[in-house]
Design a protein around this motif. Sequence first.
Motif, PDB file in Angstrom:
ATOM      1  N   ARG A   4       0.979  -0.437   0.057  1.00 58.51           N
ATOM      2  CA  ARG A   4       0.141   0.340  -0.086  1.00 58.51           C
ATOM      3  C   ARG A   4       0.809   1.227  -0.018  1.00 58.51           C
ATOM      4  O   ARG A   4       0.067   2.349  -0.170  1.00 58.51           O
ATOM      5  CB  ARG A   4      -0.801  -0.033   1.261  1.00 58.51           C
ATOM      6  CG  ARG A   4      -1.473  -1.343   1.639  1.00 58.51           C
ATOM      7  CD  ARG A   4      -3.051  -0.776   0.538  1.00 58.51           C
ATOM      8  NE  ARG A   4      -3.705  -2.214   0.829  1.00 58.51           N
ATOM      9  CZ  ARG A   4      -5.435  -1.717   0.436  1.00 58.51           C
ATOM     10  NH1 ARG A   4      -5.847  -0.320   0.280  1.00 58.51           N
ATOM     11  NH2 ARG A   4      -6.305  -2.985   1.398  1.00 58.51           N
TER      12      ARG A   4
ATOM     13  N   LYS B 123      -5.086   6.440   0.460  1.00 57.73           N
ATOM     14  CA  LYS B 123      -3.742   6.404  -1.052  1.00 57.73           C
ATOM     15  C   LYS B 123      -2.951   7.921   0.315  1.00 57.73           C
ATOM     16  O   LYS B 123      -3.042   7.911   0.265  1.00 57.73           O
ATOM     17  CB  LYS B 123      -4.311   6.377  -1.860  1.00 57.73           C
ATOM     18  CG  LYS B 123      -5.112   5.502  -2.956  1.00 57.73           C
ATOM     19  CD  LYS B 123      -5.212   6.048  -4.297  1.00 57.73           C
ATOM     20  CE  LYS B 123      -6.976   4.671  -4.662  1.00 57.73           C
ATOM     21  NZ  LYS B 123      -7.515   5.707  -5.618  1.00 57.73           N
TER      22      LYS B 123
ATOM     23  N   ASP C  47      -9.597   0.536   2.565  1.00 52.13           N
ATOM     24  CA  ASP C  47     -10.552   0.411   1.696  1.00 52.13           C
ATOM     25  C   ASP C  47     -11.650   1.326   1.713  1.00 52.13           C
ATOM     26  O   ASP C  47     -11.998   1.942   0.520  1.00 52.13           O
ATOM     27  CB  ASP C  47     -10.681  -1.260   2.065  1.00 52.13           C
ATOM     28  CG  ASP C  47     -10.152  -1.964   0.795  1.00 52.13           C
ATOM     29  OD1 ASP C  47      -8.709  -1.253   0.445  1.00 52.13           O
ATOM     30  OD2 ASP C  47      -9.944  -3.199   0.878  1.00 52.13           O
TER      31      ASP C  47
ATOM     32  N   SER D 270      -6.097  -3.049   6.805  1.00 49.89           N
ATOM     33  CA  SER D 270      -6.686  -2.675   4.884  1.00 49.89           C
ATOM     34  C   SER D 270      -7.797  -2.814   4.459  1.00 49.89           C
ATOM     35  O   SER D 270      -7.712  -1.633   3.931  1.00 49.89           O
ATOM     36  CB  SER D 270      -6.142  -4.743   4.855  1.00 49.89           C
ATOM     37  OG  SER D 270      -6.169  -4.705   3.310  1.00 49.89           O
TER      38      SER D 270
END
Length: 507
Positions: free
Chosen positions: A447, A501, A496, A492
């Motif tokens: 990521r 980001k 999401d 995670s």
Amino acid sequence: MLIVGAGPTGLVLALWLTRFGVRVRIIDKLATSGTTSRALAVQARTLEYYQQMGLAQAVVDRGHRVPALNLWVRHNQAARIPLENLGQGLTPFPFPIIFPQDEHETLLIDRLREVGVEIERLAELVAFEDLGGEIRATVRKGGVLDTGAYAYLAGCDGARSRVREVLGSGFPGGTYDHLFYVADVEAAGPPMNGELHVDLDDADFLAIFPLSRDGRARLIGSVRDDAARDHEHLQFDDVRGRAVQNLQVEIRRVNWFSTYRVHHRVAQQFRKGRAFLLGDAAHIHSPVGGQGMNTGIGDAVNLAWKLAAALEHSSSAALLDSYEVERIAFARRLVATTDQAFTAVISSSAWARFVRTKVVPALAPGLFRMPALRRFMFRTVSQTALHYRDSPLSEGSTGTLRGGDRLPWVSTGSDGAFNFAALAAMNWQMHVYGAPEPGLQALSDRRGIPLHVFAWQAAMKQAGLRRNAVYLVRPDGYIALGDTLGRAAAISAYLDKNKIKPATENQ
Ligand SMILES: Cc1cc2nc3c(=O)[nH]c(=O)nc-3n(C[C@H](O)[C@H](O)[C@H](O)COP(=O)(O)OP(=O)(O)OC[C@H]3O[C@@H](n4cnc5c(N)ncnc54)[C@H](O)[C@@H]3O)c2cc1C
């Protein structure tokens, strides 16, 4: 991105956004930055943000640390309360610091110039329209109107905000009856010793803030009702008697004198579409506790990384919704608490006078020796207790620490290293104090969200951290998610769900 207003709020927003690589246009209708001292206190939380930007040391070096608060009653010094290291162990900046706003703004402007951003002066926002996909804003400059398109607009344009007016966001609240004065003076006498002095004598209020150790100070006082009636013509000579008689201050020169009324108001909305309100444009309140400017700077830091994310990955636009939720809640709490404190300070009732002149001087020194109370006071005033637990961005808990809390400041070794060093990257990051679950490193690589692992120390437990838990930390140093089991899957799922980001930095 258009920033309207180059006060402390707009300047910090411009600096942060530039660091994230966002191109900003910052305008101000005035020809120069402020030349008067106005907001004096720079709180520890502001310095922590500045440390992320490499600015804190300059403020500490140029500012004045306040060693003690003195309470005066009826011409006598009734109590002295040491303030040095009030927040020891809680923050790298455990002391109250005074850095006049004009010098502060100059520092921020210089830093902006170093990163290639110049403020456009004599440029006034006159109107704007949110077209859904962009903002069209009209700026008057040199008598000429120029209209341009911007992705977002930040109203950092102070208490009489034009942005707030165009948005039609109300500014409910009120104005206190009392008239106050501020005077920056050069003087001699016992209160000119670099410490803070508050005269609790009667219904009036007088505080003397040190601007330096060399006899420069700020006087803030209330003006008696009879004198206040003619406040347009009020001079320092009309109000100087109190300081001269009660605190034995010998005034040598008055550099600035002004009167003002104190308001308490919070805008109904901090965001409408692509336009935002920050700083005094969004909230104003009494100067008790030195919170105003610091809260504007906090707004700017909160919004900057969210705007940068929205500009870089349009999928992150939902992050912007959390700005109003997080900051309006704090502004409302702040206005309510400063209102209570201010009312107690200025009330002329017999009970309030008794508390001010008898109870406070007798009890305050003892109370301030109690570690729990010192800690509580420091955490509240320094804004290090500010949290976003109720934000939609905050999840999970690891015991006392919850999503939305400020990451606690802890030593990470015997070599003088601290976990806040990692925050200088101003990015999303994961922290583990102890041993990480094996999947975390793989998640980090996948990521692009750095994983910082710190060897476990006893002091970490005292700070509220949980051994082997994982903390997902936001670019502004708040915990987004805490997971006691340290699971990569929990991180995670959060990334999401919130479409997080990593940001591209412009270092
Ligand atoms: C006398 C005085 C004493 C104070 N003392 C304290 C204190 O002790 N402690 C404390 O915390 N705070 C104090 N304050 C308040 C503190 O100064 C403010 O909280 C702080 O300046 C807010 O910063 P800001 O950037 O949000 O707004 P501002 O500093 O008001 O900056 C707004 C900027 O926007 C510009 N602008 C406005 N409209 C437009 C437009 N249409 N187009 C372009 N530019 C525009 C203005 O020219 C201004 O430069 C004091 C204020 C005053 C006046």
